[in-house]
Each structure stands twice: as C-alpha cells, then as structure tokens.
Scaffold this active site. Sequence first.
Site, short mmCIF file in Angstrom:
data_model
loop_
_atom_site.label_atom_id
_atom_site.label_comp_id
_atom_site.label_asym_id
_atom_site.label_seq_id
_atom_site.Cartn_x
_atom_site.Cartn_y
_atom_site.Cartn_z
N SER A 72 0.79 -1.24 0.00
CA SER A 72 0.00 0.00 0.00
C SER A 72 0.82 1.28 0.00
CB SER A 72 -0.96 0.01 1.20
OG SER A 72 -2.04 -0.85 0.95
N LYS A 109 -0.09 3.79 -2.55
CA LYS A 109 -1.14 4.81 -2.41
C LYS A 109 -0.57 6.22 -2.23
CE LYS A 109 -4.43 1.43 -0.78
NZ LYS A 109 -4.53 0.43 0.26
N SER A 162 -5.99 3.40 4.45
CA SER A 162 -5.48 2.53 3.39
C SER A 162 -6.60 1.81 2.65
CB SER A 162 -4.47 1.51 3.95
OG SER A 162 -3.60 1.06 2.95
N LYS A 218 3.15 6.40 5.23
CA LYS A 218 2.17 5.41 4.79
C LYS A 218 2.61 4.02 5.22
CE LYS A 218 -1.56 4.11 2.72
NZ LYS A 218 -1.59 2.97 3.66
#
Length: 317
Positions: free
Chosen positions: A42, A45, A97, A200
């Site tokens: 992720s 992202k 997320s 993140k």
Amino acid sequence: MCMMVVFFSVTQAASASYAVIDAETGRLLEGSNPNGRMPIASLTKIWTALIAIENSELDDEVTISQKAALSEGSSIYLEPGEKIPVESLLYGLMLRSGNDAAFALAEHAGGSIEGFVDLMNEKADLYGLNNTDFTNPSGLHNDIHLSSAYDTAQMLRIAMQNETFKKISSTINYKEPSKGVTWQNKHRLLRQQVGAVSGKTGFTKVAGRTLATYFEQDNKKVIVVTLSESNDWQVHKGLANKVFDNYEYVTVADKGKYQATNDKAVELTQPISILLNKQEAKEVRNVLHLSRKQGQFGIWHVMLNDESIYATRVNVK
C-alpha cells in the site's frame, strides 16, 4: 522401479530493503539494497493520492461503482451508488489505506483503472523512477507491480511538495462528515513524539510489512522507507535518529558572485547548504559547468565521490 517426480514452487519472502534520503535534495544517505525491485504493497497509495489530487478537484463528488465497493483487501466500507467527495476518499486512502477508496479515485480521476495506472506510470517515468512499475492503484499483489525502497522514498518526497497531500498525509484523526465516522491514521509513529510528520503503511503476504515515514528534527528532513521489514517501527526510528545524530547542514558555498573565468563571473542568489556527515564535509567540492552558448548560464554542482549530489543553475555576468 517406478519413480514419481513432483514439481513444486516455493514463494520465499524477499530480504529486507531500506533507503534513507535527504527530503530536500533526494540524496541517498543510508541504504541496504535500496534499488532492488520489490513489492511495496500500500505504499503505492502515496502515488495514487498525488495523481488523484492533480487530476481532480477536492469537492468533486464520486459515485462509487460496484467494482470499487467490492475491492479486495483493506476498506473504508464504501457502498455501490454512494456519493462521496474526492477529499474524503483521499483521507480514507491515506489514513485507513482503503483499497475501495483507491479504486474509486482511480475511476474518477483516470476515467478507468487502466487510464489511471497509465497516469501513475507516466509520472513515475517523468521523475526517473526507473525501478517502478504500477499495475493497480492500491498495491494489491501483481508480479510486475514493483518498486524499490529508494524510488518509494522519492515518491514521498515528491508528493510532500504538494500542500494538499502534505495536509492529508500528516493528519492523525479525520472526521468524515457524510459517514459520521472518525478515521485514525494507521501510521503509529505520527502519534508519538519522534519527529514523524507523515507517511504510509503497507502489507501483503508477499510484500510483508512496508513502511514510509517523513521525519523532521531541527530543520533536518529525512525520509525512511523499509520493505519486507517486520520490525519497521523501531527500524524507522533508529535510522532517522542515526541521520539526525550524524548529519548536519553544511554551507558549501556562500551567496554572492564568483569569478569563473578572466572575463566571466557567476552569481549564487542563495547559499548552498547540504546535509552531510563529518567525513563527507571534508570531501565535498564545488564544480561549475559553463554553457558554451552565448549568454548564458552555468550549472553549479556540489560533488561527492565524483557524483553530483546537488545542482543549481546560475547566471553568468
């Protein structure tokens, strides 16, 4: 005698990789296999958010498709037909997320998932992220959806130059007005007094734990990215503290005019300060490349180990 041969494959987790870069210049300060191509889960992202911000308006209303609502993996529980602003989707993307948020943003900003992925790859190429290939906006596993710790650190550095991204990714708690829920940022270092500003989290079975963190301390700004690192929270704090303890901003050239040739001078309108450790501060040197064209300009390079670690254009007087 009859012999049976059985063929099988073993999926083995990749060894950990990390990169620590200067968030101002992008220079690699520390690393282990920083350019190795690996799944980043992720952390994808980060790029998804930036592309969505650049290709839509925050108050655009997005109608959630069935495909987006049924996205595999982590979710902010979007419903088919629901209308939700781009801004809320971005918070759901970065704080929780949400894969459903990633697909909804991609469909809106790119016209389709494929169109959005093209935008992601085009921008990665533009910034020279040569070890990066995207196949989806969420980071779900695909054998060719790969990046590197260094490229991912650059993604966060580039994205943090966008004020909307910086605001969203630095938010610890966000109350989403239409759903009446509060989302807390999954990046736990932002809730600790360790200098973490944004970042993140990521995880898939194949990628393992992935983490990106933007740290600030005493005007020093560094980005840490780890891939396939199970002890990522502690590793990030340790790597950031190592840089903060061992690197200082060194003014390698003062503001002013410098004689380049007998009849030409160049001017630095600002001093050049670089994050260096003690050994690097002894070895760094300045090199000026003048344009052969009339009129003219030069490129001032700060060199270390025969590599340019900083460059700026200067005017010839």
